[in-house]
Write an enzyme that holds these catalytic residues in place. Sequence first.
Site, short mmCIF file in Angstrom:
data_model
loop_
_atom_site.label_atom_id
_atom_site.label_comp_id
_atom_site.label_asym_id
_atom_site.label_seq_id
_atom_site.Cartn_x
_atom_site.Cartn_y
_atom_site.Cartn_z
N LYS A 8 0.85 -1.21 0.00
CA LYS A 8 0.00 0.00 0.00
C LYS A 8 0.87 1.23 0.00
CE LYS A 8 0.94 1.24 4.51
NZ LYS A 8 1.69 2.44 4.92
N PRO A 119 9.66 -4.15 0.22
CA PRO A 119 10.77 -3.87 1.13
C PRO A 119 10.30 -3.71 2.58
CG PRO A 119 10.71 -2.27 -0.67
CD PRO A 119 9.48 -3.11 -0.81
N VAL A 120 11.11 -4.22 3.49
CA VAL A 120 10.79 -4.14 4.92
C VAL A 120 11.19 -2.74 5.43
CG1 VAL A 120 11.34 -5.13 7.18
CG2 VAL A 120 11.16 -6.61 5.17
N GLY A 121 10.33 -2.16 6.28
CA GLY A 121 10.64 -0.83 6.83
C GLY A 121 10.51 0.26 5.79
N GLY A 123 7.44 1.54 4.75
CA GLY A 123 6.17 2.27 4.83
C GLY A 123 5.16 1.78 3.81
N GLY A 125 3.68 -1.32 4.10
CA GLY A 125 2.75 -2.24 4.76
C GLY A 125 2.92 -3.70 4.39
N GLY A 126 4.12 -4.09 3.98
CA GLY A 126 4.33 -5.46 3.51
C GLY A 126 3.93 -6.53 4.52
N ASP A 161 -2.19 -1.35 10.20
CA ASP A 161 -2.42 -1.40 8.75
C ASP A 161 -3.17 -2.65 8.32
OD1 ASP A 161 -1.16 0.99 8.29
OD2 ASP A 161 0.77 0.08 7.77
O1 C5P Z 1 0.64 -0.63 14.20
P1 C5P Z 1 2.07 -0.77 13.83
O2 C5P Z 1 2.62 -2.12 14.14
O3 C5P Z 1 2.38 -0.29 12.47
O4 C5P Z 1 2.82 0.25 14.82
C1 C5P Z 1 4.16 0.17 15.16
C2 C5P Z 1 4.42 1.15 16.32
O5 C5P Z 1 4.25 2.49 15.86
C3 C5P Z 1 3.43 1.02 17.46
O6 C5P Z 1 3.86 0.10 18.41
C4 C5P Z 1 3.42 2.42 18.05
O7 C5P Z 1 4.57 2.63 18.85
C5 C5P Z 1 3.58 3.29 16.83
N1 C5P Z 1 2.31 3.77 16.29
C6 C5P Z 1 1.63 4.79 16.92
N2 C5P Z 1 0.46 5.28 16.39
C7 C5P Z 1 -0.04 4.76 15.24
C8 C5P Z 1 0.62 3.71 14.58
C9 C5P Z 1 1.80 3.24 15.12
O8 C5P Z 1 2.08 5.29 17.96
N3 C5P Z 1 -1.17 5.26 14.73
#
Ligand code: C5P
Length: 323
Positions: A8, A119-121, A123, A125-126, A161
């Site tokens: 995404k 790709p990992v990291g 952005g 959403g893989g 995501d």
């Molecule tokens: O949800 P996801 O695994 O992508 O989030 C990774 C980290 O990013 C969460 O543990 C949180 O620390 C931070 N996060 C957040 N607010 C969001 C999405 C992510 O603080 N809306």
Amino acid sequence: MLLRAAAKINLHLRVAPPDESGYHPLMSWMCTVGLFDTLTIERAEGGEQLELAGANRGADDALVHLECDDPSLPRDKTNLAVRAAMAVIEALRSEQQSPGQSWPHNPTLLRIRLEKRIPVGGGLGGGSADAARVLLGLNRLLDLNWPMDRIRAIAATLGSDVPFFLEGPSSVVSGRGQVVRPLPPPRPRWVVLVLPGYGIPTRDVYRMFDEMRLGDRRAVDAQPDWNQWAELSAGPLMQRLINDLEPAAFALCPQLATLRQQIEQALGRPVRMSGSGSSLFTLFDKFDEAQDAVARITNSWPVRALATTVAPEPDDDLADRSD
Ligand code: C5P
């Protein structure tokens, strides 16, 4: 069962300051793009025990065996595809067993093969895309016939995501990611993705976001006229798109800020970051223009760039048998 998990991009991403729990309410227009991981899931017959490679594997890991062509990826419960499968198994375990039902008395083992192309990291959403496809895939493969609400509830526990990827291909996502509202895809059907070859941890970006005291609750609550936005061609649409995480990601990773600025200048059009970075994107109305931009980017910077479709048609074993 063969599954294709599309990446995404966040076309538009507004983020509020954190709530009491430290989580950041958000509002995002998200869209799938034609960059895919491929997953094959199969049920290992007869409670067969699989040879488990690697150390630190607990009893639960033995239920889901992940193979991945990218050796840098974890294959245990920290991999979201495994976590998704384990969440389904946990839900089945907690259910009352009816007599004669083999599951989960004889734990059926699952094999998942993952060809990692997102790709990992980045952005994109893989991991979340993989997890959502595993949830939907297992619902079919194991003949669970769970209603979507049950799958959505599991998805929301896996990451912000994941619920989007159950719906796709173009949706407005809000709250903690659990509120997903479908929206027509944007009129420009081509996107150039710039993949810089390094990842940025999401958590670090949110931490920096807080340190910089960024975010505005009103921006998250306001709803643009999405249907009007979806009608815009690439130029005017790109002008409207915002990603509130950019200042935080660029503070953490100044070379990404420079790259973005230079590519914007070279192409003469806005370039946005997806999610918490590191991937960048810009939309195009015409494929030729997108291809031309890819050539110019890859000739000038040591990054991967590709031109692909926005909101591609799903094409895997779930799409073929959709009801
Ligand atoms: O949800 P996801 O695994 O992508 O989030 C990774 C980290 O990013 C969460 O543990 C949180 O620390 C931070 N996060 C957040 N607010 C969001 C999405 C992510 O603080 N809306």
